[in-house]
Design a protein around this motif. Sequence first.
Motif, mmCIF file in Angstrom:
data_model
loop_
_atom_site.group_PDB
_atom_site.id
_atom_site.type_symbol
_atom_site.label_atom_id
_atom_site.label_comp_id
_atom_site.label_asym_id
_atom_site.label_seq_id
_atom_site.Cartn_x
_atom_site.Cartn_y
_atom_site.Cartn_z
ATOM 1 N N LEU A 11 0.842 -1.194 0.000
ATOM 2 C CA LEU A 11 0.000 0.000 0.000
ATOM 3 C C LEU A 11 0.874 1.239 0.000
ATOM 4 C CD1 LEU A 11 -2.529 -1.043 2.810
ATOM 5 C CD2 LEU A 11 -2.661 -1.555 0.373
ATOM 6 N N ASP A 12 0.476 2.212 -0.789
ATOM 7 C CA ASP A 12 1.155 3.507 -0.830
ATOM 8 C C ASP A 12 0.257 4.552 -0.174
ATOM 9 O OD1 ASP A 12 3.595 2.890 -1.854
ATOM 10 O OD2 ASP A 12 3.275 3.725 -3.850
ATOM 11 N N PRO A 13 0.741 5.789 -0.011
ATOM 12 C CA PRO A 13 -0.120 6.839 0.546
ATOM 13 C C PRO A 13 -1.442 6.917 -0.204
ATOM 14 C CG PRO A 13 2.119 7.642 0.390
ATOM 15 C CD PRO A 13 2.103 6.287 -0.270
ATOM 16 N N GLY A 14 -2.504 7.134 0.554
ATOM 17 C CA GLY A 14 -3.827 7.205 -0.043
ATOM 18 C C GLY A 14 -4.608 5.916 0.043
ATOM 19 N N THR A 18 -9.458 0.111 4.237
ATOM 20 C CA THR A 18 -10.860 0.390 3.919
ATOM 21 C C THR A 18 -11.053 1.420 2.807
ATOM 22 O OG1 THR A 18 -10.959 2.099 5.642
ATOM 23 C CG2 THR A 18 -11.591 -0.146 6.280
ATOM 24 N N GLU A 19 -9.966 2.059 2.341
ATOM 25 C CA GLU A 19 -10.140 3.210 1.458
ATOM 26 C C GLU A 19 -9.061 3.288 0.391
ATOM 27 O OE1 GLU A 19 -10.984 7.848 2.431
ATOM 28 O OE2 GLU A 19 -9.001 7.122 3.049
ATOM 29 N N ASN A 50 -18.963 1.572 -4.551
ATOM 30 C CA ASN A 50 -18.825 1.421 -3.104
ATOM 31 C C ASN A 50 -20.016 0.689 -2.508
ATOM 32 O OD1 ASN A 50 -16.383 2.753 -3.190
ATOM 33 N ND2 ASN A 50 -17.233 4.746 -2.593
ATOM 34 N N ASP A 51 -21.210 0.979 -2.986
ATOM 35 C CA ASP A 51 -22.407 0.280 -2.506
ATOM 36 C C ASP A 51 -22.357 -1.208 -2.818
ATOM 37 O OD1 ASP A 51 -23.492 2.561 -1.446
ATOM 38 O OD2 ASP A 51 -24.986 2.872 -3.031
ATOM 39 N N ARG A 52 -21.576 -1.563 -3.824
ATOM 40 C CA ARG A 52 -21.439 -2.968 -4.215
ATOM 41 C C ARG A 52 -20.224 -3.637 -3.577
ATOM 42 N NH1 ARG A 52 -22.819 -2.391 -10.725
ATOM 43 N NH2 ARG A 52 -24.997 -1.721 -10.445
ATOM 44 N N ARG A 58 -12.246 -2.290 -0.472
ATOM 45 C CA ARG A 58 -11.948 -0.899 -0.157
ATOM 46 C C ARG A 58 -12.904 0.035 -0.893
ATOM 47 N NH1 ARG A 58 -6.999 -3.538 -0.573
ATOM 48 N NH2 ARG A 58 -5.640 -3.288 1.255
ATOM 49 N N LYS A 59 -13.302 1.102 -0.242
ATOM 50 C CA LYS A 59 -14.171 2.095 -0.851
ATOM 51 C C LYS A 59 -13.329 3.156 -1.568
ATOM 52 C CE LYS A 59 -17.815 0.132 0.879
ATOM 53 N NZ LYS A 59 -18.742 0.793 1.825
ATOM 54 N N ILE A 60 -13.813 3.615 -2.706
ATOM 55 C CA ILE A 60 -13.136 4.685 -3.443
ATOM 56 C C ILE A 60 -13.589 6.024 -2.868
ATOM 57 C CG2 ILE A 60 -12.784 5.773 -5.690
ATOM 58 C CD1 ILE A 60 -13.526 3.092 -6.979
#
Length: 385
Positions: A11-14, A18-19, A50-52, A58-60
């Motif tokens: 994982l990188d910044p951002g 969860t996101e 995100n709803d799916r 992870r949510k965008i």
Amino acid sequence: MNSLLAADRQLDPGVSDTEIRIGQTMPYSGPLSAASMIGKVQAAYFHMINDRGGINGRKINLISYDDAAMPSKTVEQVRRLVENDEVLFTFQTLGSASNIAVEKYLNDRRIPQLFVGGRATRFEDPVNFPWTMGFAPNLRTEIRVYARFILDNYPNAKVGLLYQNDESGKGYLTGLKEALGSRAGELLVSEASYDVTDPTVDSQVVRLEAAGVDVFINMAAQRFATQVIRKTAELGWKPVHLIGVGSSSIDAVLVPAGIEHAKGLISASSFKETADPTWADDDGLKRWKAFMDAYYPEGDRKSIFTTYGYSAAELLVQVLRQCGDNFSRENIMRQATHLQNVKLDLLLPELSISTSPTDYRVVKEFRMMRFSDERWEPFGPIVAD
């Protein structure tokens, strides 16, 4: 499973568990505010994803700031996205000048500048800008397609060109001369430019008519394209009138100009015309309609901005899904540059998207279309530069 899918968690910044945090700027204010519909439809599309369940759990999170189409403001807002919001990458920042203003900043920091909302050839230059990728066909590709159409159908035309007086607009002029080749001096009888701060382009239209132009290539931005259509009608001037892809929106350009004046306009597209009954039973169009009903009911269904924004967001989701659990910036670019025959809901069925580390072009082909009554009608074969 995609052979490029990374097995290792990175994982990188951002990015968190969860996101996935991404950023863009849009002209929510200013003279190009109509185009901000692109950012609105993309926010709605990511809401649906995100709803799916999001992307691999992870949510965008799309952070979209107003830059009023001012490159100096774009620089300020993109720095804010990178240094304060710590986005993973930027996506679909709108405007060639705005993207040029931040291109070196992002490339120097090895931050993907993905599927930019600009069409300069420099956005498809992996040698000099390996962290930048465009989305729509670049300006020279589009103008060369029109030149081919003219040479094939109007070989003795007196061609006139209207373009915006900036780097992108001048790309149209260069591309047209290149495509006309040895006949450029003979066929191109008049050219006129305008500045984005000009109140009208009426005088440019009058000058082009006076030059005897009978095939007019109108590459003006939306507000000015509307003025051009009105002015040609007022003058009673009836050249073969080609209008750029970015200004072919029915509601944003043609209706304000007077729909009765738009009949016979010629343009090109790589995407299905959503009002065309040809696609009434098309599965991709059905998915788009369901999305619009549920997530963006206030959106303009006739606007090219709606379909363009949806398609760019759909492609980004494909890239993110290919990333597996490796959301490093390097892997984001690896996946974006290894797309293979990707189909999009609204892309013409004959077309698909393939990229490589040496070919950053995303959408590369067109089909010509003519405006008749209240809709665009495609004609002829698929064409490319």
